[in-house]
Design an enzyme around this catalytic site. Sequence first.
Site, short mmCIF file in Angstrom:
data_model
loop_
_atom_site.label_atom_id
_atom_site.label_comp_id
_atom_site.label_asym_id
_atom_site.label_seq_id
_atom_site.Cartn_x
_atom_site.Cartn_y
_atom_site.Cartn_z
N HIS A 85 -23.89 7.82 -2.46
CA HIS A 85 -24.30 9.21 -1.75
C HIS A 85 -24.08 10.47 -2.34
O HIS A 85 -24.86 11.49 -2.39
CB HIS A 85 -23.25 9.15 -0.61
CG HIS A 85 -23.37 8.04 0.64
ND1 HIS A 85 -22.32 8.18 1.43
CD2 HIS A 85 -24.46 7.23 0.43
CE1 HIS A 85 -23.00 6.95 2.08
NE2 HIS A 85 -23.97 6.56 1.67
N HIS A 242 -30.60 7.88 6.85
CA HIS A 242 -29.79 7.70 5.92
C HIS A 242 -30.34 6.49 4.98
O HIS A 242 -29.61 6.59 3.75
CB HIS A 242 -28.34 6.81 6.70
CG HIS A 242 -27.38 6.67 5.67
ND1 HIS A 242 -26.50 7.77 5.33
CD2 HIS A 242 -26.99 5.51 5.10
CE1 HIS A 242 -25.66 7.19 4.31
NE2 HIS A 242 -25.83 6.00 4.24
N ASP A 246 -29.64 6.75 1.00
CA ASP A 246 -29.19 5.69 0.22
C ASP A 246 -30.39 5.59 -1.08
O ASP A 246 -29.98 5.38 -2.12
CB ASP A 246 -29.12 4.33 1.06
CG ASP A 246 -27.98 4.38 1.50
OD1 ASP A 246 -26.78 5.19 1.24
OD2 ASP A 246 -27.85 3.61 2.52
N HIS A 269 -29.38 -1.69 -0.58
CA HIS A 269 -29.08 -1.49 -2.06
C HIS A 269 -29.51 -2.74 -2.96
O HIS A 269 -29.85 -2.52 -3.98
CB HIS A 269 -27.58 -1.28 -2.14
CG HIS A 269 -27.09 -0.41 -1.05
ND1 HIS A 269 -27.21 0.87 -1.55
CD2 HIS A 269 -26.11 -0.37 -0.21
CE1 HIS A 269 -26.69 1.88 -0.26
NE2 HIS A 269 -26.00 0.97 0.28
ZN LIG Z 1 -25.20 4.91 2.38
#
Ligand SMILES: [Zn+2]
Length: 318
Positions: A85, A242, A246, A269
Amino acid sequence: MKKLATKQCTVAAALSFTGIGVHNGQPSSIIIQPAAPDTGFSICRKFEDGHLSDVFPLEHDRVARTYLCTAVDLGDAGTISMIEHVVSALSGLGIDNAMLIVDGPECPVLDGSAGKYVDAIVENGVSIQPAEKKFIKIKRSIIVRSNDAFAALEPYNGRAFDVEIDFESDVIGRQRMIFDWTPARYATDVSTARTFGFLRDAKILRQAGYALGSSLENSIAVDEDKIMNSDGLRFEDEFVRHKLLDAVGDLALAGMPIYGKFRSYKGGHGLNALVLNGLFASEQNYEIVNAKDLPLEFDALEDVPLGMDSQGYIRSVG
Ligand SMILES: [Zn+2]
């Protein structure tokens, strides 16, 4: 149309933030410090007795884990997780160089978004540096897949993100966001989108030592077909925003901003880290290009956040 700013920049002053780790539940703080040209983003750990670890570049080959968040390996100083973040805020605002000093194994979650980092950086301004701004230009498409999920980097005349998610939940469902990057657009449309989780997962995660600090103060909690946060969502499609936030952070671990298009479907991720590994697997996939040689232009925005100039760049100080 305004031409992209072509000089590197860093934060004008050191900025500090205090909170808790969303996973370990422990107090945590982070300082964002100005850094020299061509040093990119780097990180070090501050220990309880005040001493600092070695400084490590925040780059893709230091990624240690990607379960729930992105963690980087600092050698003998252990790992620091949840870096995505704060790095998203820096990269999203077009900052090239900064050093992070984190006093624990996890960055503070703050409100679950990058909004507080963005507010502080915009308020304090940036310093323009003498070195030319550089981009990693994508020359060949790279795609990584996991079942029906994928992440891809493609040649594109610009810097764009096309992110789609599909959750079996009536409040999330299928959401897609196509985002042509500018710093101002990142600040208004992306940076304040919060992380989210399902109540049905919370008990299992906590038993495994995760989400110990998560609360309605720092996450959107989804219970089957309803949002548990009393003040609701910040955007109707806050979830995909969001995910895009990321991705901006994870892709900044390329070491420079990417000039090209990132696409992902049901990504996260793990796939973000893998697509960078794929990018750097061959030097034929990319080239390093000076910003002044790129046709990256964007409209001047009228409603720019406080502290930004008419090009959407943060006001420089000094
Ligand atoms: Zn996040």
